[in-house]
Design a protein around this motif. Structure first.
Motif, mmCIF file in Angstrom:
data_model
loop_
_atom_site.group_PDB
_atom_site.id
_atom_site.type_symbol
_atom_site.label_atom_id
_atom_site.label_comp_id
_atom_site.label_asym_id
_atom_site.label_seq_id
_atom_site.Cartn_x
_atom_site.Cartn_y
_atom_site.Cartn_z
ATOM 1 N N UNK A 159 0.878 -1.294 0.100
ATOM 2 C CA UNK A 159 0.013 -0.056 0.003
ATOM 3 C C UNK A 159 0.876 1.327 0.093
ATOM 4 N N UNK A 160 2.056 1.100 0.692
ATOM 5 C CA UNK A 160 3.224 2.328 0.475
ATOM 6 C C UNK A 160 3.370 2.750 -0.845
ATOM 7 N N UNK A 161 3.619 1.728 -1.619
ATOM 8 C CA UNK A 161 4.067 1.803 -2.908
ATOM 9 C C UNK A 161 3.106 2.239 -3.669
ATOM 10 N N UNK A 162 1.955 1.810 -3.710
ATOM 11 C CA UNK A 162 0.788 2.063 -4.627
ATOM 12 C C UNK A 162 0.312 3.709 -4.451
ATOM 13 N N UNK A 174 -6.439 7.025 -8.608
ATOM 14 C CA UNK A 174 -5.912 8.501 -8.643
ATOM 15 C C UNK A 174 -6.389 9.101 -10.179
ATOM 16 N N UNK A 175 -6.069 10.290 -10.379
ATOM 17 C CA UNK A 175 -6.709 11.102 -11.600
ATOM 18 C C UNK A 175 -5.927 11.021 -12.628
ATOM 19 N N UNK A 176 -4.695 10.285 -12.745
ATOM 20 C CA UNK A 176 -4.020 10.127 -13.770
ATOM 21 C C UNK A 176 -4.212 8.816 -14.474
ATOM 22 N N UNK A 177 -4.607 9.071 -15.752
ATOM 23 C CA UNK A 177 -4.836 7.987 -16.530
ATOM 24 C C UNK A 177 -3.907 7.030 -17.154
ATOM 25 N N UNK A 178 -2.540 7.393 -16.767
ATOM 26 C CA UNK A 178 -1.540 6.801 -17.463
ATOM 27 C C UNK A 178 -1.305 5.471 -16.498
ATOM 28 N N UNK A 179 -0.975 4.421 -17.239
ATOM 29 C CA UNK A 179 -0.846 3.144 -16.487
ATOM 30 C C UNK A 179 0.528 3.024 -15.897
ATOM 31 N N UNK A 180 0.405 2.363 -14.736
ATOM 32 C CA UNK A 180 1.780 2.111 -13.867
ATOM 33 C C UNK A 180 2.617 1.354 -14.628
ATOM 34 N N UNK A 181 4.044 1.451 -14.560
ATOM 35 C CA UNK A 181 4.942 0.840 -15.385
ATOM 36 C C UNK A 181 6.102 0.139 -14.348
ATOM 37 N N UNK A 182 6.364 -1.133 -14.296
ATOM 38 C CA UNK A 182 7.349 -1.556 -13.651
ATOM 39 C C UNK A 182 8.802 -1.283 -14.425
ATOM 40 N N UNK A 217 9.533 0.825 -7.202
ATOM 41 C CA UNK A 217 8.190 0.542 -6.489
ATOM 42 C C UNK A 217 7.357 -0.548 -7.011
ATOM 43 N N UNK A 218 7.044 -0.560 -8.404
ATOM 44 C CA UNK A 218 6.134 -1.746 -9.185
ATOM 45 C C UNK A 218 7.013 -3.187 -8.979
ATOM 46 N N UNK A 219 8.495 -2.925 -9.084
ATOM 47 C CA UNK A 219 9.053 -4.557 -8.984
ATOM 48 C C UNK A 219 8.715 -4.878 -7.567
ATOM 49 N N UNK A 220 8.546 -4.102 -6.445
ATOM 50 C CA UNK A 220 8.419 -4.414 -5.083
ATOM 51 C C UNK A 220 7.046 -5.037 -4.930
ATOM 52 N N UNK A 221 5.946 -4.388 -5.510
ATOM 53 C CA UNK A 221 4.574 -4.889 -5.638
ATOM 54 C C UNK A 221 4.673 -6.174 -6.423
ATOM 55 N N UNK A 222 5.417 -6.409 -7.455
ATOM 56 C CA UNK A 222 5.206 -7.698 -8.383
ATOM 57 C C UNK A 222 5.885 -8.801 -7.356
#
Length: 733
Positions: free
Chosen positions: A645-648, A677-685, A697-702
């Motif tokens: 949750x911290x990373x997201x 959130x209000x940014x439509x751009x997707x997150x990228x690892x 961040x997204x690598x940690x989530x993965x």
């Protein structure tokens, strides 16, 4: 003379001479020919035939075999007629023939064989009837039916266009409208004037409502010779190009100098930076690519909004473009339909952009007015606000949670009458006033007295109600002293050991109308106590009174089993606010009871939600929210959940804007976390940011969860579902 079939059988016989005389003087054109094998030579015609066709027997003899065919103009059914004659069958045809004055007449021709006992007749008798009036009437009826059919088709096209324009959020609305128009023309397309002309398949509602955009260059620069312009083929006669480079009809149309439509010759010579030059280049590429044909001229209609032209609707007429000339750019009915479509498209685009601008303004105002909930030491606080969807995300409800000092907390909830920008503005004024006095004064009644005085002088245009409460931590027995006052607002609700109590003391008039000194009510909160502040949208319904709504709230609150503030709020919403008819604001405050909370796992809804401001402090609040929720649901303390949750939330703070929505779900086989959130751009690892920290961040989530994302109405939603085998063990190396 023997009796002929069909002849008169009365008492008085008719002689052959009398019959011949009758045929000669009748007004019905008649003729007799020989057999088909001899070329059907005309053997006899009566006077009526000579007058109709303007030729006599001698002239027909000169024409040779099948001389009657020379009098008939092109007949598409000639082959079928000849087949009947060859077979010796009677024939009836309606044909056109040339009159003596050079005109055309329509004749019904009946040719009947004279029987002679053989297989094929030697003679044929023919009569003709002038049916020009009937044919003309039929042609008029067919033409009228064709006009009606075309009008119905045009109306149907316009109706379909209107339906598409009703949903401009559909990304290909303009493309589909252009496809509909291609039932009238080989090619059509929309161009919107957003920072210069751009081919448009849909509408970007974020563009300015004026649609003015960047202007193209109108004239050829003086220091730039014409021979440096783009090459343009000469006219068919090898003469000069068709257009003057200094004339820009397209820019005139965009500027509203001309009403249009205008004809744009694609063989003309234009400054490449002008609107006409840019449009010519794009059309030559686009039309050739889509149709395989090279266009020579197009018709350009203005797509006009209320104040300015927003763009263009361009149509190409294909093989009929030879008829497209400046005086009459396109056929009348096509021009009418295209003009109606362009006008409706302009109005719809303008409305969509105006609405989007007002919607963004309303959302920005609402976000600015809603509080950024402070971290409250020693209390479990949950807040919720949902405007009625019918009111464009704007309303007058508000709440505030203030950390006034160590061990002192201020709580406010209020409601301004109305659901518009004025109501939100009044709410913002009240919020600022209350905040100012809350930090200066301590007793709620005194705070509200000062608010009354200032609001009366400010002349806030909307009446408002509110509750202001102050909580002070009493360290000697770990209780909280509650003081509160009400200005025409519904009483807070106290939940204690399964019982409910409405805190109805310290009531008074609406804000700004207090003629008497405001009073202050008092209560002491112990461990496990819950305070609920709310607005009338939670309980008010058209089919019941407000009193009955309060009774329902009290009854439902007594059944709450949740052991955390968020759980209490979720139970209230699930039982009372499935379909609210007004804005809803709720503040739930619970005094934690660590010992009892560890012993009991409540059967409350297994979902939680929070609305967090886009600021770094929200990351820590999200971690605390996960920790409290895990405790309330009896889940093991999960460092993995806190880390995910911290990373997201951090991604939402760094790359998004507006408020961040956090939701937690217990799926039965793992915790699911959603962050919107209000940014439509997707997150990228990524593999991290070169030469600097971060980006992992997204690598940690993965590593810790299965995750994904999807678009949402306001931006995007990123979700992560923790893997059960990592519960409680994340973050340990």
């Amino acid at each position: 003379m023997g009796r002929m079939p069909g002849s008169y059988t009365g008492v008085v016989p008719v002689s052959a001479a009398q019959l011949a005389s009758a045929l000669s003087v009748t007004t019905v054109p008649a003729f007799i020919t020989g057999s088909w094998s001899t070329g059907m030579p005309v053997l006899w015609v009566n006077q009526a035939f000579e007058e109709l066709g303007g030729v006599g027997i001698d002239e027909l003899a000169i024409l040779g075999p099948h001389s009657l065919l020379a009098l008939v103009q092109d007949d598409p059914n000639r082959a079928a007629a000849q087949a009947d004659l060859k077979a010796g069958r009677a024939m009836r045809r309606i044909v056109s023939a040339r009159r003596r004055d050079g005109g055309t007449t329509w004749l019904q021709v009946d040719v009947t064989p004279l029987p002679n006992g053989d297989d094929l007749p030697e003679y044929w008798v023919g009569v003709t009837t002038d049916v020009s009036e009937y044919v003309d009437q039929q042609a008029e009826q067919l033409a009228s039916l064709e006009v009606e059919r075309r009008q119905r088709a045009d109306l149907d096209l316009i109706a379909q266009t209107t339906e598409l324009l009703g949903d401009l959020e559909y990304p290909f609305a303009l493309r589909d409208i252009a496809d509909l128009l291609r039932s009238l023309v080989p090619w059509s397309g929309f161009y919107l004037n957003d920072d210069g002309l751009l081919f448009a398949e849909g509408v970007d509602v974020a563009s300015p409502p004026s649609g003015r955009g960047r202007r193209h260059t109108r004239y050829v620069p003086e220091d730039r010779p014409l021979d440096r312009l783009e090459p343009v083929p000469s006219g068919a006669d090898g003469g000069a190009p068709a257009s003057n480079p200094a004339v820009d009809d397209v820019q005139d149309l965009l500027d509203g100098v001309v009403d249009g439509p205008v004809r744009l010759s694609l063989e003309g010579r234009f400054d490449p930076t002008s609107a006409s030059g840019w449009l010519r280049r794009d059309l030559m590429h686009r039309v050739v690519e889509e149709t395989g044909a090279v266009p020579h001229a197009v018709v350009v209609h203005a797509v006009a909004g209320r104040r300015r032209v927003l763009g263009l609707l361009v149509t190409w007429h294909g093989g009929a473009e030879a008829d497209v000339h400046p005086g009459r750019p396109e056929p009348d009915h096509v021009s009418t339909v295209v003009e109606v479509v362009a006008r409706r498209a302009g109005t719809a685009v303008d409305n969509a952009r105006l609405y989007a601008r007002e919607h963004r303004l309303a959302e920005a105002l609402q976000r600015a007015m809603l509080p950024e909930q402070a971290d409250v030491t020693g209390l479990d606080v949950w807040t919720y606000y949902a405007p009625n969807a019918e009111h464009a995300q704007v309303g007058g409800d508000w709440y505030d949670v203030l950390q006034i000092a160590d061990g002192t907390v201020g709580l406010v909830i209020g409601d301004v009458v109305g659901h518009d920008v004025e109501a939100a503005a009044a709410m913002g004024q009240l919020r600022s006033v209350v905040r100012a006095y809350a930090y200066e004064l301590t007793t709620p009644g005194t705070v509200l007295d000062r608010v009354d005085q200032l609001v009366a002088g400010m002349r806030v245009p909307r009446p408002a109600s509110m509750v202001y409460a102050a909580l002070e931590h009493l360290t000697e027995d770990d209780t909280w002293a509650l003081e509160y006052t009400r200005a025409g607002h519904l009483p807070p609700l106290l939940l204690r050991d399964g019982t409910t109590q409405l805190l109805s003391e310290a009531g008074g008039m609406l804000v700004g109308f207090g003629n008497e000194t405001r009073t202050t009510g008092r209560e002491v909160l112990r461990r496990g106590d819950v305070l609920i502040f709310y607005t009338d949208g939670l309980i008010e319904r058209r089919d019941r009174s407000l009193k009955r709504g309060l009774e329902t709230l009290t009854e439902m609150s007594g059944r709450i089993t949740a052991r955390d503030a968020a759980g209490v709020g979720e139970e209230l919403l699930s039982r009372l606010a499935d379909s609210p008819e007004d804005d809803v604001a709720i503040v739930v405050v619970r005094v934690p009871d660590p010992e009892a909370d560890r012993r009991v796992t409540a059967l409350s809804p297994r979902s939680r939600r929070w609305l967090l401001p886009s600021e770094p402090g929200s990351i820590g609040r999200a971690r605390h929210a996960v920790l409290r929720t895990s405790q309330a649901w009896g889940l093991p303390d999960s460092a993995a959940a806190e880390l995910v949750v911290s990373e997201l939330v951090a991604n939402g703070v760094l790359h998004g804007w507006g408020n961040i929505a956090l939701r937690l779900f217990d799926t039965g086989d793992g915790l699911r976390i959603e962050v919107e959130d209000s940014n439509p751009a997707p997150p990228v690892a990524t593999d991290g940011h070169p030469n600097r920290l971060g980006g992992f961040g997204m690598q940690i989530v993965e590593r810790l969860a299965d995750w994904g994302w999807r678009p949402s109405t306001s931006g995007k939603l990123v979700w992560a579902k923790l893997r059960p085998d990592l519960t409680g063990g994340a973050g340990q190396e």
